[in-house]
Design a protein around this motif. Structure first.
Motif, PDB file in Angstrom:
ATOM      1  N   SER A 220       0.783  -1.285   0.026  1.00  0.00           N
ATOM      2  CA  SER A 220      -0.097  -0.152   0.122  1.00  0.00           C
ATOM      3  C   SER A 220       0.207   0.983  -0.220  1.00  0.00           C
ATOM      4  O   SER A 220       0.407   2.248  -0.295  1.00  0.00           O
ATOM      5  CB  SER A 220      -1.375  -0.171   1.485  1.00  0.00           C
ATOM      6  OG  SER A 220      -0.136   0.466   2.304  1.00  0.00           O
ATOM      7  N   ASP A 223       1.996   1.519  -3.635  1.00  0.00           N
ATOM      8  CA  ASP A 223       0.920   1.823  -4.391  1.00  0.00           C
ATOM      9  C   ASP A 223       0.251   3.584  -3.955  1.00  0.00           C
ATOM     10  O   ASP A 223       0.286   4.635  -5.684  1.00  0.00           O
ATOM     11  CB  ASP A 223      -0.060   1.028  -3.867  1.00  0.00           C
ATOM     12  CG  ASP A 223       0.106   0.095  -4.459  1.00  0.00           C
ATOM     13  OD1 ASP A 223       0.786  -0.350  -5.325  1.00  0.00           O
ATOM     14  OD2 ASP A 223      -0.441  -0.635  -4.207  1.00  0.00           O
ATOM     15  N   LEU A 224       0.871   4.040  -2.991  1.00  0.00           N
ATOM     16  CA  LEU A 224       0.471   5.142  -2.702  1.00  0.00           C
ATOM     17  C   LEU A 224       1.404   6.476  -2.935  1.00  0.00           C
ATOM     18  O   LEU A 224       1.244   7.773  -3.666  1.00  0.00           O
ATOM     19  CB  LEU A 224       0.798   5.666  -0.848  1.00  0.00           C
ATOM     20  CG  LEU A 224       0.302   6.464  -1.170  1.00  0.00           C
ATOM     21  CD1 LEU A 224      -1.517   7.803  -1.378  1.00  0.00           C
ATOM     22  CD2 LEU A 224       0.727   7.201   0.813  1.00  0.00           C
ATOM     23  N   VAL A 227       0.429   7.515  -6.414  1.00  0.00           N
ATOM     24  CA  VAL A 227      -0.365   7.972  -6.723  1.00  0.00           C
ATOM     25  C   VAL A 227       0.602   9.182  -7.316  1.00  0.00           C
ATOM     26  O   VAL A 227       0.778   9.995  -7.241  1.00  0.00           O
ATOM     27  CB  VAL A 227      -0.933   8.175  -5.875  1.00  0.00           C
ATOM     28  CG1 VAL A 227      -2.599   8.910  -5.923  1.00  0.00           C
ATOM     29  CG2 VAL A 227      -1.787   6.768  -4.624  1.00  0.00           C
ATOM     30  N   LYS A 431       4.058  12.736  -9.205  1.00  0.00           N
ATOM     31  CA  LYS A 431       3.417  11.197  -8.568  1.00  0.00           C
ATOM     32  C   LYS A 431       3.779  11.840  -6.251  1.00  0.00           C
ATOM     33  O   LYS A 431       4.878  12.441  -6.723  1.00  0.00           O
ATOM     34  CB  LYS A 431       4.994   9.795  -8.643  1.00  0.00           C
ATOM     35  CG  LYS A 431       4.592   9.447 -10.116  1.00  0.00           C
ATOM     36  CD  LYS A 431       2.959   8.424 -10.577  1.00  0.00           C
ATOM     37  CE  LYS A 431       3.528   8.358 -11.659  1.00  0.00           C
ATOM     38  NZ  LYS A 431       2.059   7.997 -11.813  1.00  0.00           N
ATOM     39  N   GLN A 486      -2.304   9.911   2.772  1.00  0.00           N
ATOM     40  CA  GLN A 486      -3.190   8.741   1.898  1.00  0.00           C
ATOM     41  C   GLN A 486      -4.555   8.676   1.830  1.00  0.00           C
ATOM     42  O   GLN A 486      -4.917   7.941   0.764  1.00  0.00           O
ATOM     43  CB  GLN A 486      -2.646   7.450   3.269  1.00  0.00           C
ATOM     44  CG  GLN A 486      -1.373   6.983   2.954  1.00  0.00           C
ATOM     45  CD  GLN A 486      -1.070   5.863   2.824  1.00  0.00           C
ATOM     46  OE1 GLN A 486      -2.374   5.259   3.696  1.00  0.00           O
ATOM     47  NE2 GLN A 486       0.167   5.339   3.680  1.00  0.00           N
ATOM     48  N   GLN A 489      -5.823   9.233  -2.078  1.00  0.00           N
ATOM     49  CA  GLN A 489      -6.437   8.211  -2.730  1.00  0.00           C
ATOM     50  C   GLN A 489      -8.328   8.010  -2.370  1.00  0.00           C
ATOM     51  O   GLN A 489      -8.746   7.358  -3.134  1.00  0.00           O
ATOM     52  CB  GLN A 489      -5.435   7.061  -2.415  1.00  0.00           C
ATOM     53  CG  GLN A 489      -5.764   6.367  -1.329  1.00  0.00           C
ATOM     54  CD  GLN A 489      -5.021   5.154  -0.818  1.00  0.00           C
ATOM     55  OE1 GLN A 489      -4.490   4.474  -2.213  1.00  0.00           O
ATOM     56  NE2 GLN A 489      -4.161   5.325   0.041  1.00  0.00           N
ATOM     57  N   CYS A 490      -8.727   8.487  -1.278  1.00  0.00           N
ATOM     58  CA  CYS A 490      -9.799   8.111  -1.086  1.00  0.00           C
ATOM     59  C   CYS A 490     -10.809   9.157  -1.493  1.00  0.00           C
ATOM     60  O   CYS A 490     -12.404   8.990  -1.630  1.00  0.00           O
ATOM     61  CB  CYS A 490     -10.257   7.879   0.712  1.00  0.00           C
ATOM     62  SG  CYS A 490      -9.170   7.103   1.236  1.00  0.00           S
TER      63      CYS A 490
END
Length: 617
Positions: A220, A223-224, A227, A431, A486, A489-490
């Motif tokens: 995670s 992946d973050l 983003v 990024k 983080q 991403q939501c």
């Protein structure tokens, strides 16, 4: 005889308490005094630091962490060989790989080195989770590389350890690096790691269950970091017409400002919240925020409220600070950090449960659990500006709010280009790994952008983002243990706005305080304004020594703040005292000799000088 006294006697038998003839100022906290002109290290402090280091290594061993042991002294090779073979960890000491530049920073790919005896040796393909070093006086780039990669270092330090090296060691152990003490220290590490390994072997099922979340967490994080986020230059935002006050009023009536009050200033010797420190013209950061909101409400006839989110240990002191604003026209509410639905507005009942570290999700959950979010939405509020750190140059900008509402943005972070990156003239994609969230000044130039920690969030998006069913149970949110940022991403529609560098002035140390209290900045209507007389677009680099670290010491050593409009850099070390009406220009270094009290007289002008005693002035 107690166990403690036995251990202390064991330490004394290794000569761990014998320091050097010089005791650096930052090391005096570990010294007991001097004897025969030699610094005596406090054995109790050594024991405490050893326990802390071993507890940290034990916690890593429970998570199958990777260790690297580096010995720079050939006399200790046998001890290190015995330890690394027992614990099964990698040690580059025998082939002196630690001398090779880029040994850690280039460790993400397989490589081989040719040593002086023309033998090929292979370096590690993965960076360690912890580095253990003894004899840190030896010249090595390992500590600098570990600091850059944010790898914690456990190392032996002595009384002559330089400050720049000492600050980069996460777990220092003050002691004389004698062969006897190194053997004792390595024996303690070996027993600690072997004990954790035996515990893991006795509970294989528990270890297997813990391994999967660890991999998921690492994935995670990776992946973050990848983003993407579109960053829009501030100059491209459509400005609001100044004549249309009514339209601006309608826009600002949909805004609420929330200030994190979770940054204690104990590192600066200030017990209260950092926002209560005087920074400019006798005003605190809290004064600046409230003055800004008062000016906006008065100018446009709107009602922008202020919410203060306090950490548990700062709540009472923050409430006392707010007493001076009892007659202010700004509507102020306070929150106390908690994890249950008991969290309410100021004057309500507060949860006494154990609280968690403050992050984005903690604030979002608190807005939901206290019913504050629904109350704000019912009042027509649509966006919240969250000020997450003490960035004293923050500006409540209606132009950013207007852009968010026009484009239906759910989450916006304010960023500014680093010194190593050019200005952003058009919208660009970045990024998250290219945006620095660490406030450390040494790391900022290795990123393209710097997060000012100010974020704009849609209240309706927060309501959609936080699961109400999750809040009914007193459990952390799904993202509770994730790092700040983080939550990006939501949200569906996320952007960044590149604001001018003048809007990023974090208050981290008294060096920043000197910059803010000087004639370089003035305050008007809650906004810091840079003196137009300074032609250099960059602020001067100020580095005050440990004698100025505390706010009280800083105030007593400056009878008045010098003029620094034409200053490029200033470094101060030692027992230095400043008079009044002093002017500093160019590059100035003031380093008092040991044992000398150096007083800078009133009205002196210092330009491009290095001063060590009164004769140099």
């Amino acid at each position: 005889m107690t166990i403690h006294s036995i251990v202390i006697q064991k330490l004394l038998s290794t000569n761990a308490q014998v320091g050097r003839r010089v005791a650096a100022h930052h090391f005096k906290v570990y010294t007991y005094g001097f004897r025969n002109k030699m610094a005596i290290i406090d054995s109790d402090k050594t024991l405490i630091c050893m326990r802390s280091a071993c507890n940290f290594m034990a916690s890593l061993a429970r998570e199958n962490g990777r260790f690297m042991f580096i010995n720079t002294n050939p006399l200790l090779d046998d001890i290190f060989d015995l330890m690394t073979k027992k614990v099964g960890s990698y040690s580059p000491s025998t082939n002196a790989l630690w001398r090779t530049g880029g040994f850690l920073t280039n460790s993400y790919s397989p490589k081989k080195f040719r040593s002086r005896n023309k033998k090929l040796v292979f370096g590690p393909t993965q960076p360690p989770d912890c580095i253990v070093i003894v004899d840190t006086d030896r010249k090595s780039s390992v500590i600098n590389e570990a600091f850059k990669l944010q790898i914690p270092v456990v190392a032996l330090v002595d009384s002559a350890m330089p400050l720049d090296v000492y600050n980069r060691i996460a777990y220092p152990v003050p002691a004389n690096d004698s062969v006897q003490f190194v053997y004792l220290f390595c024996n303690l590490i070996t027993k600690t790691l072997l004990r954790e390994k035996s515990k893991a072997a006795a509970n294989p099922k528990i270890d297997a269950r813990e391994e999967a979340p660890r991999k998921d967490k690492a994935k995670s994080k990776s992946d973050l970091a990848n983003v993407g986020i579109t960053v829009v230059p501030y100059a491209s935002l459509a400005p609001l017409p100044e004549q249309d006050i009514e339209e601006t009023k309608k826009l600002l009536d949909k805004l609420v400002v929330l200030k994190f009050n979770g940054a204690p200033a104990r590192n600066m010797g200030f017990e209260g919240p950092k926002s209560a420190i005087d920074i400019s013209d006798g005003l605190t950061f809290m004064d600046l925020i409230i003055n800004q909101i008062e000016t906006i409400n008065s100018k446009y006839g709107c009602r922008v409220p202020l919410l203060l989110f306090n950490k548990d240990d700062l709540h009472d002191s923050s409430r006392k600070v707010l007493e001076k604003y009892s007659k202010s026209s700004v509507e102020v509410h306070t929150f106390k950090q908690g994890d249950g639905p008991e969290l309410k507005l100021s004057g309500g009942h507060y949860s006494k449960e154990e609280v968690h570290p403050v992050d984005d999700v903690d604030v979002f959950r608190s807005l939901m659990t206290g019913g504050t979010l629904d109350s704000l939405l019912s009042q027509g509020k649509e966006y919240i500006l969250v000020l997450k750190s003490d960035n004293v140059a923050t500006i409540i900008d209606p132009n950013i709010l207007n852009h968010l509402m026009i484009n239906d943005i759910e989450y916006c972070m304010e960023v500014t280009p680093s010194h190593s990156f050019n200005l952003i003239l058009t919208s660009m994609n970045f990024k998250l790994r290219e945006i620095a969230q660490n406030q450390d000044k040494h790391l900022k130039d290795s990123f393209k952008l710097i997060d000012t920690t100010n974020m704009w969030v849609s209240l309706r998006a927060i309501k959609k983002f936080v699961d109400p069913d999750e809040l009914k149970h007193k459990k952390p949110s799904v993202l509770k243990d994730t790092a700040a940022g983080q939550a990006i991403q939501c949200f569906d529609n996320v952007i960044g706005v590149s604001v001018p560098e003048s809007r990023f002035l974090p208050l981290d140390a008294t060096s920043d305080l000197l910059l803010l209290q000087s004639d370089l900045y003035t305050c008007r209507e809650g906004v810091l304004t840079r003196n137009p007389a300074r032609t250099n677009p960059l602020n001067p680099v100020i580095d005050l020594g440990p004698e100025f670290e505390k706010v009280g010491d800083f105030q007593s050593r400056f009878r008045s703040i010098p003029s620094i409009i034409e200053l490029d850099s200033l470094m101060v070390r030692g027992d230095v005292w400043f008079g009044t009406n002093i002017t500093l220009k160019g590059q100035v270094t003031i380093a008092a000799k040991p044992g000398l009290k150096l007083e800078i007289p009133d009205g002196v002008i210092i330009e491009n000088k290095e001063i060590n005693d009164p004769a140099d002035i």
